[in-house]
Design an enzyme around this catalytic site. Structure first.
Site, PDB file in Angstrom:
ATOM      1  N   GLY A 120       0.786  -1.233   0.000  1.00  0.00           N
ATOM      2  CA  GLY A 120       0.000   0.000   0.000  1.00  0.00           C
ATOM      3  C   GLY A 120       0.811   1.273   0.000  1.00  0.00           C
ATOM      4  N   SER A 126       2.170  -5.436  -5.118  1.00  0.00           N
ATOM      5  CA  SER A 126       1.271  -6.288  -5.913  1.00  0.00           C
ATOM      6  C   SER A 126       1.989  -6.814  -7.154  1.00  0.00           C
ATOM      7  CB  SER A 126      -0.009  -5.541  -6.287  1.00  0.00           C
ATOM      8  OG  SER A 126       0.291  -4.353  -6.968  1.00  0.00           O
ATOM      9  N   ASP A 173       5.120  -1.250 -13.358  1.00  0.00           N
ATOM     10  CA  ASP A 173       5.459  -2.014 -12.149  1.00  0.00           C
ATOM     11  C   ASP A 173       5.922  -3.441 -12.458  1.00  0.00           C
ATOM     12  OD1 ASP A 173       4.441   0.356 -11.161  1.00  0.00           O
ATOM     13  OD2 ASP A 173       2.511  -0.496 -10.635  1.00  0.00           O
TER      14      ASP A 173
HETATM   15  C1  GLA Z   1       0.875   3.211 -10.618  1.00  0.00           C
HETATM   16  C2  GLA Z   1       0.643   2.353 -11.841  1.00  0.00           C
HETATM   17  C3  GLA Z   1       1.805   2.522 -12.831  1.00  0.00           C
HETATM   18  C4  GLA Z   1       2.019   3.998 -13.158  1.00  0.00           C
HETATM   19  C5  GLA Z   1       2.141   4.804 -11.871  1.00  0.00           C
HETATM   20  C6  GLA Z   1       2.248   6.288 -12.118  1.00  0.00           C
HETATM   21  O1  GLA Z   1       1.993   2.752  -9.920  1.00  0.00           O
HETATM   22  O2  GLA Z   1       0.522   0.993 -11.491  1.00  0.00           O
HETATM   23  O3  GLA Z   1       1.549   1.786 -14.000  1.00  0.00           O
HETATM   24  O4  GLA Z   1       0.983   4.488 -13.968  1.00  0.00           O
HETATM   25  O5  GLA Z   1       1.052   4.573 -10.998  1.00  0.00           O
HETATM   26  O6  GLA Z   1       3.405   6.584 -12.806  1.00  0.00           O
END
Ligand code: GLA
Length: 387
Positions: A120, A126, A173
């Protein structure tokens, strides 16, 4: 003795399923710069954290998925049941995607998870769970992934999270968790899907501070930003009278034409994306040539743009970044991740890192009444299967 996440997951599975299984681990990520650009066809520059999530799995008979997590406790569900707002959803989402591609059989399994990535806080716990799950399931089915399949796998994890779990997210991510390498950040062009390594100079470290402010992506802000960008793209096409596939195709010289034509909010969203892409370039070049003041300017500029144009910072992250300017050895700082809380990242000379960390904690505590969690780190390695 400190037990690694991998050892912990192995032990959990063995106690729970009676036998060991196939294992993998994947890191969380910190995005150094390039925020809210991935879904706009722009540039991002993440690095892997040293903190990792480990997953051990073993196929079972039947269609139940039985899970145990060191941090979250036990959970159990039919493989194909609808998502139930539990950590096991991430695991099942990945398994369902992998079974649709015939990578793994569509059947039940036992799974154990041990995670070091704080949940979080915008550090992609995740994605770490999804990536480690995918690698462990591939190994359990005797269909391990080749390195040239990493991009497909990152997309699969993204689909599991946005499609099955229902949390909208981009490629940043899972890509970072899979492909990052030790000591390096990774510059990804999200339109071309090409990437290159950007080593972090050895005298630098990252200090990451958790504001403790939690606003989950699914609470709506992230979705709203994505919708605003869609609208802005549509309107910009009309104004510029040319076909553009993403906001990142807009050049800075085109911003004046958009300024009066788009509603102010949409214009500012576009300006953030256009200028952020330039800052990513500037930052990556500056790191390569060790031009630290230029790198720092890009980081502070990114934060200001996320505060004023994209409107995703908060008082806590603003304070931490402002404080950085007054501390010795800090190259630059900004919020990292989606925003609305989460963490800030401070690029710091190693000799000063401990002092910077402590002074940031003290300044934050003086204003907000609690000492925030904070870590010193260098980029860690990407995901891997064990053995
Ligand atoms: C979250 C989303 C990413 C990206 C960021 C902002 O982490 O999972 O894909 O869009 O926000 O840069």
């Amino acid at each position: 003795m400190h037990e690694s996440a991998l050892e912990a997951a192995r032990e959990l599975l063995t106690n729970f399923a009676g036998l060991p299984g196939s294992e993998a681990e994947a890191p969380g990520r910190v995005n150094l710069i390039g925020e809210h650009t991935d879904y706009n066809g722009g540039l991002v520059l993440p690095a892997a954290l040293a903190q990792r999530t480990a997953v051990a799995v073993r196929f079972s008979d039947g269609s139940r998925v039985r899970g145990v997590s060191r941090e979250e406790g036990a959970a159990e569900s039919e493989l194909e049941a609808p998502p139930g707002r539990a950590w096991l959803d991430y695991v099942r989402g990945v398994a369902l995607e992998l079974s649709a591609t015939h990578r793994i059989p569509r059947r039940g399994f036992d799974v154990a998870v041990a995670g070091e990535v704080p949940g979080g806080s915008g550090l992609s716990s995740s994605a770490a769970l999804e990536v480690a799950t995918a690698l462990a399931l591939g190994a359990a089915a005797d269909r391990p992934f080749r390195s040239d399949e990493a991009l497909d796998l990152a997309r699969l994890c993204q689909r599991a999270e946005s499609g099955f779990v229902g949390v909208p997210c981009g490629i940043l991510d899972p890509f970072a968790s899979l492909l990052a390498r030790e000591g390096e950040a990774i510059l990804l062009d999200c339109a071309r899907m090409t990437w290159e390594a950007v080593p972090l100079p050895t005298q630098l470290e990252l200090v990451i501070v958790d504001t403790g402010v939690r606003r989950a992506l699914r609470e709506g802000g992230y979705k709203t930003r994505r919708e605003e960008c869609e609208q802005a793209l549509e309107s910009s096409r009309g104004v510029l009278a040319r076909t553009i596939a993403t906001l990142s195709e807009i050049g800075p010289h085109e911003l004046p034409a958009l300024r009066g034509a788009l509603p102010s909010v949409l214009y500012r969203r576009v300006r953030h994306v256009v200028t952020e892409n330039r800052r990513v370039h500037a930052f990556a070049n500056a790191l390569r040539h060790a031009h630290l003041p230029v790198a720092g300017e890009a980081l502070y500029g990114s934060h200001a743009s996320l505060r004023d144009d994209y409107e995703v910072t908060c008082d806590e992250s603003d304070l931490l970044v402002e404080q950085s300017r007054t501390l010795p050895g800090v190259v630059g700082a900004r919020m990292t991740g989606a925003g609305w809380g989460g963490c800030t990242v401070h690029l710091v000379e190693s000799d000063h890192a401990q002092e910077v960390l402590e002074r940031l904690q003290a300044g934050f505590a003086a204003r907000f009444g609690q000492v925030p969690r904070a870590w010193r780190t260098r980029p860690g390695p990407g995901a891997r299967t064990s053995g």
